[in-house]
Design a protein around this motif. Structure first.
Motif, short mmCIF file in Angstrom:
data_model
loop_
_atom_site.label_atom_id
_atom_site.label_comp_id
_atom_site.label_asym_id
_atom_site.label_seq_id
_atom_site.Cartn_x
_atom_site.Cartn_y
_atom_site.Cartn_z
N ASP A 220 0.82 -1.20 0.00
CA ASP A 220 0.00 0.00 0.00
C ASP A 220 0.86 1.26 0.00
OD1 ASP A 220 1.07 -0.26 2.47
OD2 ASP A 220 -0.82 -0.23 3.58
N GLU A 221 2.04 1.16 -0.60
CA GLU A 221 2.95 2.30 -0.66
C GLU A 221 3.74 2.23 -1.96
OE1 GLU A 221 6.40 1.84 1.98
OE2 GLU A 221 5.44 -0.01 2.65
N ASP A 222 4.62 3.24 -2.15
CA ASP A 222 5.41 3.29 -3.38
C ASP A 222 6.35 2.08 -3.46
OD1 ASP A 222 4.12 5.60 -3.92
OD2 ASP A 222 5.81 6.94 -3.49
N ILE A 223 6.68 1.74 -4.71
CA ILE A 223 7.47 0.53 -4.98
C ILE A 223 8.77 0.91 -5.67
CG2 ILE A 223 7.54 -1.64 -6.28
CD1 ILE A 223 5.66 -1.75 -3.93
N GLN A 224 9.86 0.31 -5.23
CA GLN A 224 11.15 0.46 -5.89
C GLN A 224 11.43 -0.81 -6.69
OE1 GLN A 224 13.88 3.04 -5.93
NE2 GLN A 224 14.07 1.66 -7.66
N ALA A 307 -0.75 3.32 -6.53
CA ALA A 307 -1.84 3.25 -7.50
C ALA A 307 -1.37 2.62 -8.80
CB ALA A 307 -2.39 4.65 -7.76
N GLN A 308 -0.18 2.99 -9.27
CA GLN A 308 0.36 2.38 -10.49
C GLN A 308 0.58 0.89 -10.30
OE1 GLN A 308 3.80 5.02 -10.79
NE2 GLN A 308 3.05 5.77 -12.77
N PHE A 309 1.10 0.52 -9.16
CA PHE A 309 1.37 -0.89 -8.90
C PHE A 309 0.08 -1.69 -8.85
CE2 PHE A 309 2.32 -4.61 -6.35
CZ PHE A 309 3.55 -5.01 -6.85
N ALA A 310 -0.96 -1.10 -8.22
CA ALA A 310 -2.23 -1.81 -8.12
C ALA A 310 -2.89 -1.96 -9.49
CB ALA A 310 -3.17 -1.07 -7.17
N ALA A 311 -2.76 -0.93 -10.33
CA ALA A 311 -3.38 -0.97 -11.66
C ALA A 311 -2.68 -1.95 -12.59
CB ALA A 311 -3.39 0.43 -12.27
N GLN A 312 -1.35 -1.99 -12.53
CA GLN A 312 -0.59 -2.90 -13.39
C GLN A 312 0.65 -3.38 -12.64
OE1 GLN A 312 1.19 -1.26 -16.95
NE2 GLN A 312 1.08 -3.21 -18.02
#
Length: 772
Positions: A220-224, A307-312
């Protein structure tokens, strides 16, 4: 011409086929043959399934004036090549389970030199090929070599018997000596790997103190995004894989990691909360993963938002797999990787590109080069290969007339392919000034972003996850392969027998249904028409299992949610027709206890529990390994709690759960539905029968027993590309392996005297197995 024979291959291109009458085809792939004929307007009189060797042997003996065309890209494999003998050796299932050997290491080809086959040389080759056999040293267990079947008692213990087995083309199996008791084997299988260092192993398996206090179970946070690799000898890849799973799963890390005796190669998605812990886990003095201590972490320049990670999501799970090589190079002899050119930092590389006397070699494949590449004064010579295995011939061709002291600059996406390419240039071609970009284009792009350079790499980087590409600059260098308009979308031809990777604009993708050509589009339409024909829809319309029909509202909601969450895997749901069949079998058997192996999102589970109408089921026990699918299933199970039969969801590997049932002496089940890993069907089947988990009057239902490749169901595939050591046509290869595994299972059941088997041609086939 009396006869035309055609062996189809997805990459085969026959330039001309001329004849005027219907032709009979003998082929190992009938569906591909019909597709080929359809696309070229050929009339097919008959198409029979048979191997190349058996056809050639039959025709050479019975057809004197034989004329044929073969579409195969290679000659039929010969068993005897010059002064060497080739033997196929397999590990018997019991031996493989005791040694905990991965499926990819269960077999091998052993080459024995000499004019006559030597059992001593074969044994030496076996011990070199199957390093796991070293675990038997110091134990009372020993193995023997047998022919024909893994449970055979026909020992191959002399040169004469070995030659007889070769002449009979019999496969060879390594198995435990028949005189060894099963209890001794089971005791060996259950013991820890290092019995002399249990305390040290347990201490090493404690989570580090710098880990988050609570295990992360959601992103639920940004991804590296990051990657790392290292060429280092690894004696036990499976043991390292086990440790990596233990340390990485609590950090909610997802991705792909390949481990081989030559090293490790990884690309992962790391939540920001876990990034510091991962860095400390892999730092130079870390005692936890000594094989990776101090490894360079190649971080992407841009973070992915939640949000980007959840979408794709680039990766949906963490997959750690053992391979023969981390980069499948196709070379017979290994390279000396200690002589792999000089490594240049991104800053040094930035300057080196201005050397007009240097040759710039792009080691990546052609579709990667089309998306983006370096521009500078150095002379660019891209290899334009389709797979990494073509690299060596391409290097020889590009540099054939160059002096060996000329400066060669090599680069790739993450740096791993350049290590082997540079080693080949030095070891095999004799170049003296070979240099490579450390960390590849990804490292350069990150450094350019940090330093504020005007990057000399223009365009986008092809990446090996669901994103497929990530931009470095806004330049669009690539062109649609169909209409030549500017395009950035990378996809695979939707017609699976072709499935080649391509760049295509949105307009052409819509016009050709995601195919690379009108011919592939026609083949896709034909396959789809066959896969979803009118009979299926008629059967669904005419089926009725309850007052509301077949598909209850909860099943429709589950189907919609599955299509939303798992668009590429939604076809794995049972569906109304198959669900109605499962419900009917449960009613006919008056089954009270049902076991389902492979839940997915729970469609079949709900059917057993009574969602398609009343039955006698009192308990449904279901097993699922995928945590995302299990979460979705559990959500719907809670919605029907108290309305249908109780459902027990077990999370974990199927075999682990079955072993737990055995240890707990769980009562037998009246109905077992097997829809799990097709490659382990035989293992599950034998375990269920050996431990009497199926009641005497019960039935074992097995799904997908008539499996064939599914056309057009994937928007694109999760490809394990050459960067990770796999051929680009992974989907077609995986389908063939699954087909072979399913056929082997059907044959295994047919030969088992304990049971009867009936196969129903419903969807991908449903087998009903009962005790005799």
């Amino acid at each position: 011409m009396r006869l035309l024979m055609l062996w189809m291959s997805p990459c085969t291109q026959l330039k001309a086929v001329a004849f005027a009458q219907p032709v009979a085809f003998w082929t190992s792939s009938p569906s591909k043959t019909f597709c080929f004929a359809f696309r070229r307007g050929l009339k097919v009189a008959a198409c029979r399934r048979r191997s190349q060797r058996s056809v050639l042997r039959h025709l050479s003996a019975n057809v004197p004036d034989l004329a044929y065309v073969t579409g195969s890209t290679r000659e039929p494999e010969r068993e005897f090549q010059g002064a060497q003998w080739v033997f196929r050796v397999y590990l018997a299932p019991q031996l493989r389970a005791a040694l905990r050997v991965a499926a990819s290491d269960r077999k091998g080809r052993i080459f024995v030199p000499g004019t006559e086959p030597s059992l001593e040389l074969l044994r030496k080759g076996i011990w070199e090929r199957f390093s796991a056999l070293q675990r038997l040293e110091g134990t009372p267990l020993h193995v023997v070599l047998v022919a024909h079947r893994p449970d055979s008692l026909e020992l191959v213990d002399s040169d004469a018997l070995l030659k007889e087995a070769w002449q009979a083309k019999a496969p060879l199996y390594l198995r435990f000596d028949p005189q060894i008791s099963d209890s001794m084997i089971e005791e060996f299988r259950q013991r820890p790997r290092n019995t002399d260092g249990v305390r040290e192993r347990q201490r090493a398996r404690m989570l580090p103190p710098f880990y988050p206090a609570k295990e992360l179970d959601a992103v639920d946070e940004d991804i590296q995004m990051l990657s790392f690799y290292r060429f280092v000898p690894i004696a036990e890849p499976e043991e390292l894989a086990s440790r990596l799973r233990f340390y990485l799963k609590p950090l909610a890390i997802r991705g792909r990691i390949y481990i081989a005796p030559e090293g490790i190669n990884a690309q992962v998605a790391v939540p920001l909360r876990s990034l510091d812990a991962l860095k400390r886990l892999l730092e130079a003095e870390s005692p936890y993963l000594v094989e990776l201590a101090g490894v360079y972490l190649n971080l992407d320049p841009q973070l992915l938002s939640a949000a980007q990670f959840a979408a794709q999501p680039p990766f949906r799970n963490l997959h750690i797999r053992c391979r023969q090589k981390i980069v499948a190079d196709g070379l017979k002899e290994p390279l000396d990787l200690t002589q792999a050119g000089r490594e240049l930092s991104p800053a040094e590389w930035h300057q080196a590109l201005e050397d007009p006397h240097a040759i710039l070699i792009d080691v990546r494949n052609d579709y990667e080069t089309q998306l983006g590449t370096f521009f500078g004064s150095a002379e660019a010579r891209p290899l334009n290969t389709r797979t990494y295995r073509e690299t060596w011939k391409a290097l020889e061709a590009r540099l054939a007339n160059e002096p060996r002291d000329r400066r060669i600059l090599t680069f790739c996406t993450g740096g791993i392919r350049c290590v082997k390419a540079a080693a080949y240039l030095e070891n095999r071609l004799g170049f003296q000034r070979v240099e490579r970009l450390a960390g590849g284009v990804v490292s350069y792009a990150a450094e350019a972003h940090r330093q504020g350079w005007d990057p000399k790499f223009k365009g986008s980087i092809y990446v090996f996850d669901e994103r497929l590409k990530t931009p470095v600059t806004n330049d669009i260098l690539s062109r649609c392969e169909t209409c030549s308009a500017p395009a950035l979308d990378v996809l695979h031809c939707a017609h699976v027998p072709c499935h080649r990777r391509m760049i295509q604009c949105a307009r052409c993708r819509h016009r050709l249904s995601g195919c690379c050509s009108p011919e592939c589009q026609r083949g896709l339409e034909l396959a789809l028409a066959s896969a979803s024909n009118e009979l299926h829809w008629y059967a669904q319309t005419m089926s009725r299992t309850a007052p509301w029909g077949t598909e209850a509202p909860i099943l429709r909601e589950l189907a919609a949610e599955t299509h939303r969450k798992f668009p590429q895997a939604a076809h794995m749901m049972s569906g109304p027709v198959q669900g109605a069949v499962l419900h009917a079998v449960a009613r006919l058997l008056r089954a009270q206890r049902v076991l389902e192996l492979g839940t997915f999102t729970g469609y079949a589970t709900l059917c057993f529990a009574g969602a398609m109408g009343p039955n006698h089921v009192q308990t449904v026990v279901t097993v699922e390994q995928d945590p995302n699918a299990a979460d979705t299933a559990e959500q719907f199970f809670k919605c029907v709690a108290g309305q249908l039969a109780p459902i027990e969801l077990h999370r974990g590997a199927v075999l682990d759960v079955l072993e737990r049932f055995r240890d707990q002496a769980v009562a037998p089940f009246d109905l077992i539905y097997l829809d799990a890993d097709k490659r382990r069907y035989i293992t599950y089947f034998d375990f269920i029968l050996d431990h009497r988990l199926l009641s005497p009057n019960g039935a074992l239902l097995v799904d997908n027993v008539l499996f064939r490749p599914v056309y057009g169901k994937q928007k694109h595939a999760q490809m394990e590309d050459v960067e990770f050591g796999e051929h680009a046509e992974r989907i077609a290869l995986r389908s063939r392996k699954l087909m072979d595994a399913v056929h082997a299972f059907n044959q295994h059941v047919l030969e088992d005297a304990r049971v009867t088997q009936v196969i129903l041609p419903i969807r991908d086939g449903l087998s009903i197995i009962q005790w005799r």
